[in-house]
Design a protein around this motif. Structure first.
Motif, mmCIF file in Angstrom:
data_model
loop_
_atom_site.group_PDB
_atom_site.id
_atom_site.type_symbol
_atom_site.label_atom_id
_atom_site.label_comp_id
_atom_site.label_asym_id
_atom_site.label_seq_id
_atom_site.Cartn_x
_atom_site.Cartn_y
_atom_site.Cartn_z
ATOM 1 N N LYS A 108 0.817 -1.222 0.000
ATOM 2 C CA LYS A 108 0.000 0.000 0.000
ATOM 3 C C LYS A 108 0.848 1.269 0.000
ATOM 4 O O LYS A 108 0.374 2.321 -0.398
ATOM 5 N N ALA B 173 10.149 2.695 -2.622
ATOM 6 C CA ALA B 173 9.869 4.097 -3.007
ATOM 7 C C ALA B 173 10.527 5.122 -2.085
ATOM 8 O O ALA B 173 10.135 6.300 -2.086
ATOM 9 N N ALA C 226 11.797 7.189 1.360
ATOM 10 C CA ALA C 226 11.195 7.620 2.627
ATOM 11 C C ALA C 226 9.677 7.572 2.547
ATOM 12 O O ALA C 226 9.095 7.859 1.498
ATOM 13 N N LEU D 15 6.772 9.327 2.776
ATOM 14 C CA LEU D 15 6.526 10.777 2.774
ATOM 15 C C LEU D 15 5.269 11.152 3.564
ATOM 16 O O LEU D 15 5.194 12.249 4.121
ATOM 17 N N LYS D 16 4.312 10.225 3.619
ATOM 18 C CA LYS D 16 3.087 10.535 4.375
ATOM 19 C C LYS D 16 3.375 10.523 5.873
ATOM 20 O O LYS D 16 2.910 11.395 6.615
ATOM 21 N N ARG E 234 6.309 10.988 7.170
ATOM 22 C CA ARG E 234 7.248 12.088 7.419
ATOM 23 C C ARG E 234 6.524 13.416 7.567
ATOM 24 O O ARG E 234 6.911 14.271 8.387
ATOM 25 N N GLY F 181 15.603 6.613 -0.803
ATOM 26 C CA GLY F 181 16.115 5.603 0.139
ATOM 27 C C GLY F 181 16.109 4.190 -0.423
ATOM 28 O O GLY F 181 16.883 3.344 0.029
ATOM 29 N N GLU G 33 19.252 4.024 -2.210
ATOM 30 C CA GLU G 33 20.318 4.071 -1.191
ATOM 31 C C GLU G 33 20.514 2.692 -0.541
ATOM 32 O O GLU G 33 21.630 2.249 -0.279
ATOM 33 N N GLU H 13 15.850 13.016 -4.153
ATOM 34 C CA GLU H 13 15.573 13.819 -2.959
ATOM 35 C C GLU H 13 15.523 15.320 -3.226
ATOM 36 O O GLU H 13 14.687 16.017 -2.623
ATOM 37 N N ARG I 9 12.372 16.794 -3.815
ATOM 38 C CA ARG I 9 11.488 16.915 -2.641
ATOM 39 C C ARG I 9 12.026 17.975 -1.661
ATOM 40 O O ARG I 9 11.569 18.073 -0.529
ATOM 41 N N GLY J 83 19.513 10.961 2.474
ATOM 42 C CA GLY J 83 19.852 10.862 3.902
ATOM 43 C C GLY J 83 20.171 9.451 4.335
ATOM 44 O O GLY J 83 20.485 9.210 5.503
HETATM 45 C C1 LIG Z 1 7.042 5.010 -6.638
HETATM 46 C C2 LIG Z 1 6.117 5.725 -7.574
HETATM 47 C C3 LIG Z 1 6.865 6.200 -8.839
HETATM 48 C C4 LIG Z 1 5.016 4.744 -7.996
HETATM 49 O O1 LIG Z 1 4.064 5.398 -8.805
HETATM 50 P P1 LIG Z 1 2.650 4.705 -9.086
HETATM 51 O O2 LIG Z 1 2.873 3.286 -9.521
HETATM 52 O O3 LIG Z 1 1.922 5.630 -10.013
HETATM 53 O O4 LIG Z 1 1.938 4.605 -7.660
HETATM 54 P P2 LIG Z 1 1.304 5.777 -6.807
HETATM 55 O O5 LIG Z 1 2.110 7.043 -6.904
HETATM 56 O O6 LIG Z 1 -0.161 5.875 -7.133
HETATM 57 O O7 LIG Z 1 1.470 5.180 -5.331
HETATM 58 C C5 LIG Z 1 0.648 4.148 -4.821
HETATM 59 C C6 LIG Z 1 0.422 4.404 -3.349
HETATM 60 O O8 LIG Z 1 1.682 4.322 -2.693
HETATM 61 C C7 LIG Z 1 1.903 5.539 -1.962
HETATM 62 N N1 LIG Z 1 3.330 5.869 -1.963
HETATM 63 C C8 LIG Z 1 4.198 5.767 -2.990
HETATM 64 N N2 LIG Z 1 5.400 6.200 -2.621
HETATM 65 C C9 LIG Z 1 5.278 6.574 -1.324
HETATM 66 C C10 LIG Z 1 6.183 7.119 -0.386
HETATM 67 N N3 LIG Z 1 7.480 7.317 -0.726
HETATM 68 N N4 LIG Z 1 5.730 7.383 0.847
HETATM 69 C C11 LIG Z 1 4.456 7.159 1.194
HETATM 70 N N5 LIG Z 1 3.557 6.638 0.341
HETATM 71 C C12 LIG Z 1 3.959 6.362 -0.897
HETATM 72 C C13 LIG Z 1 1.111 6.590 -2.736
HETATM 73 O O9 LIG Z 1 0.857 7.710 -1.932
HETATM 74 C C14 LIG Z 1 -0.114 5.810 -3.110
HETATM 75 O O10 LIG Z 1 -0.986 5.742 -2.004
HETATM 76 P P3 LIG Z 1 -2.573 6.070 -2.183
HETATM 77 O O11 LIG Z 1 -2.633 7.434 -2.774
HETATM 78 O O12 LIG Z 1 -3.057 5.011 -3.118
HETATM 79 O O13 LIG Z 1 -3.095 5.972 -0.782
HETATM 80 C C15 LIG Z 1 5.459 6.974 -6.949
HETATM 81 O O14 LIG Z 1 4.581 6.531 -5.943
HETATM 82 C C16 LIG Z 1 6.438 7.928 -6.338
HETATM 83 O O15 LIG Z 1 7.000 8.738 -7.037
HETATM 84 N N6 LIG Z 1 6.633 7.866 -5.007
HETATM 85 C C17 LIG Z 1 7.443 8.806 -4.276
HETATM 86 C C18 LIG Z 1 8.922 8.560 -4.477
HETATM 87 C C19 LIG Z 1 9.719 9.511 -3.604
HETATM 88 O O16 LIG Z 1 9.798 10.681 -3.863
HETATM 89 N N7 LIG Z 1 10.316 8.970 -2.519
HETATM 90 C C20 LIG Z 1 10.953 9.731 -1.481
HETATM 91 C C21 LIG Z 1 12.391 10.032 -1.830
HETATM 92 S S1 LIG Z 1 13.148 11.021 -0.596
HETATM 93 C C22 LIG Z 1 14.013 9.878 0.368
HETATM 94 O O17 LIG Z 1 13.955 8.709 0.081
HETATM 95 C C23 LIG Z 1 14.693 10.473 1.522
HETATM 96 C C24 LIG Z 1 15.861 9.729 2.189
HETATM 97 C C25 LIG Z 1 15.532 8.286 2.522
HETATM 98 O O18 LIG Z 1 17.005 9.736 1.363
HETATM 99 C C26 LIG Z 1 16.238 10.516 3.457
HETATM 100 C C27 LIG Z 1 15.095 10.769 4.358
HETATM 101 O O19 LIG Z 1 14.613 9.837 5.020
HETATM 102 O O20 LIG Z 1 14.659 11.927 4.415
#
Ligand SMILES: CC(C)(COP(=O)([O-])OP(=O)([O-])OC[C@H]1O[C@@H](n2cnc3c(N)ncnc32)[C@H](O)[C@@H]1OP(=O)([O-])[O-])[C@@H](O)C(=O)NCCC(=O)NCCSC(=O)C[C@@](C)(O)CC(=O)[O-]
Length: 303
Positions: free
Chosen positions: A62, A103, A105, A107-108, A110, A150, A153, A173, A176, A181
């Motif tokens: 999910k 995917a 971190a 984000l919700k 956070r 992440g 990472e 990142e 965003r 991190g």
């Molecule tokens: C992965 C795709 C491409 C799939 O893209 P898609 O196949 O089109 O799926 P979607 O976007 O419809 O996602 C399906 C469900 O998964 C959830 N979801 C999906 N990703 C996340 C997430 N990260 N956190 C929380 N929920 C997430 C999303 O919100 C949705 O929930 P619904 O709306 O159905 O209730 C797209 O969902 C996407 O772009 N996700 C976000 C990717 C992103 O930006 N990740 C965060 C990077 S920053 C990071 O990792 C920071 C770090 C770790 O380095 C340091 C730190 O901790 O700060």
């Protein structure tokens, strides 16, 4: 057939205990064998022809395997347990969620944290990824879909990576408003060099599995199959090239390469010397020579 395991009885943590207590368990070889499909992360030991391979499976559909508190706690539990397994020669990390590795971190989750909470949480996340990189046996990340932030990472903390053609990777990142991190600024740089790491992080660019192989981010890329697990299948193939080799030698080679990569050549030679000293007294070293002379396949026991 695989045997799923969660954790040693002696080291059950409270959160893992709660998770285990919800599922049917039986005791086998000092382990709690679990069959709870709701776990976000689980550890299993493969058997038969694949013996010696452990697999951490991520399964949080999910939220696309994003790194929330429960997920990270279970991920850490898997790492804590596999690192003591003398009979495990290779660890593979894969996803059970179609089309996504991880995917990044959550984000919700956070978005609900205060500024004061974010720093310590990310420090814990960084430490978990570092603990993965410090696992003594060789590790492979099998990237069969999105590996963002992440998620990438985490894969960079593994020794090797396989990716499918439909994988989409990137340290996104900066898009965003944050920076990597989970060790990405350091590990991507060590994998591809500073100029390319800077370009990829500044642009937050995403690239597919084949591009990742060309960039040197992954070791192997493969066309995706109908089951959606081509990268995992390639990871198992790679693991099977490794499992026949001396277990102590594998761990010492990993130690020397990992520690040596961070220091100058002369200091690195010191790590090689230390690693070599560990293999000299092993029965496996004798077995290596004996089996060669006797023209047979060596049987290594990790002793
Ligand atoms: C992965 C795709 C491409 C799939 O893209 P898609 O196949 O089109 O799926 P979607 O976007 O419809 O996602 C399906 C469900 O998964 C959830 N979801 C999906 N990703 C996340 C997430 N990260 N956190 C929380 N929920 C997430 C999303 O919100 C949705 O929930 P619904 O709306 O159905 O209730 C797209 O969902 C996407 O772009 N996700 C976000 C990717 C992103 O930006 N990740 C965060 C990077 S920053 C990071 O990792 C920071 C770090 C770790 O380095 C340091 C730190 O901790 O700060």
């Amino acid at each position: 057939m695989a045997t799923s395991v969660l954790c040693r009885v002696q080291s059950l943590r409270k959160d893992l205990f709660l998770s285990v207590s919800r599922c049917s368990v039986l005791l086998k070889n000092n382990y709690l064998v679990k069959s709870n499909e709701t776990d976000e992360c689980s550890l299993e030991f493969l058997e038969g022809d694949n013996e010696g391979i452990a697999v951490i499976s991520m399964n949080r559909p999910k939220a696309k395997n994003s790194l929330g508190k429960v997920f990270l706690s279970q991920f850490q539990g898997c790492i804590n347990n596999v690192k003591f397994e003398k009979n495990i020669r290779v660890l593979i990390i894969r996803s059970m969620v179609p089309g996504v590795f991880c995917a990044g971190a959550d984000l919700k989750e956070r978005a609900k944290m205060t500024n004061e909470e974010v720093g310590p949480f990310v420090a814990g996340l960084r430490q978990s990824v570092t603990d993965l990189s410090n696992i003594p046996m060789p590790t492979i990340a099998a990237i069969d879909g999105y590996a963002l932030g992440g998620g990438l990472e985490m894969s960079l903390a593994c020794d090797m990576r396989t990716a499918s053609s439909n994988a989409k990777m990137g340290l996104v990142e900066t898009k965003r408003g944050i920076i990597p991190g989970g060790g990405g600024t350091q590990r991507l740089t060590r994998v591809v060099g500073p100029a390319l790491a800077k370009e990829l992080i500044y642009t937050a660019r995403m690239f597919d599995g084949h591009e990742a192989a060309k960039l040197g981010v992954v070791n192997h890329s493969v066309d995706q199959n109908d089951a959606g697990d081509a990268a995992y299948q390639r990871a198992v193939e790679l693991a099977l090239e490794i499992t026949p080799n001396g277990p102590v030698a594998l761990r010492m080679a990993k130690m020397a390469i990992s520690k040596g990569s961070d220091v100058d050549l002369t200091s690195g030679m010191g790590f090689e010397e230390c690693g070599y000293a560990q293999v000299i007294p092993t029965k496996d070293r004798i077995e290596g020579m004996k089996s060669f002379i006797e023209k047979r396949t060596p049987v290594y026991k990790g002793e």
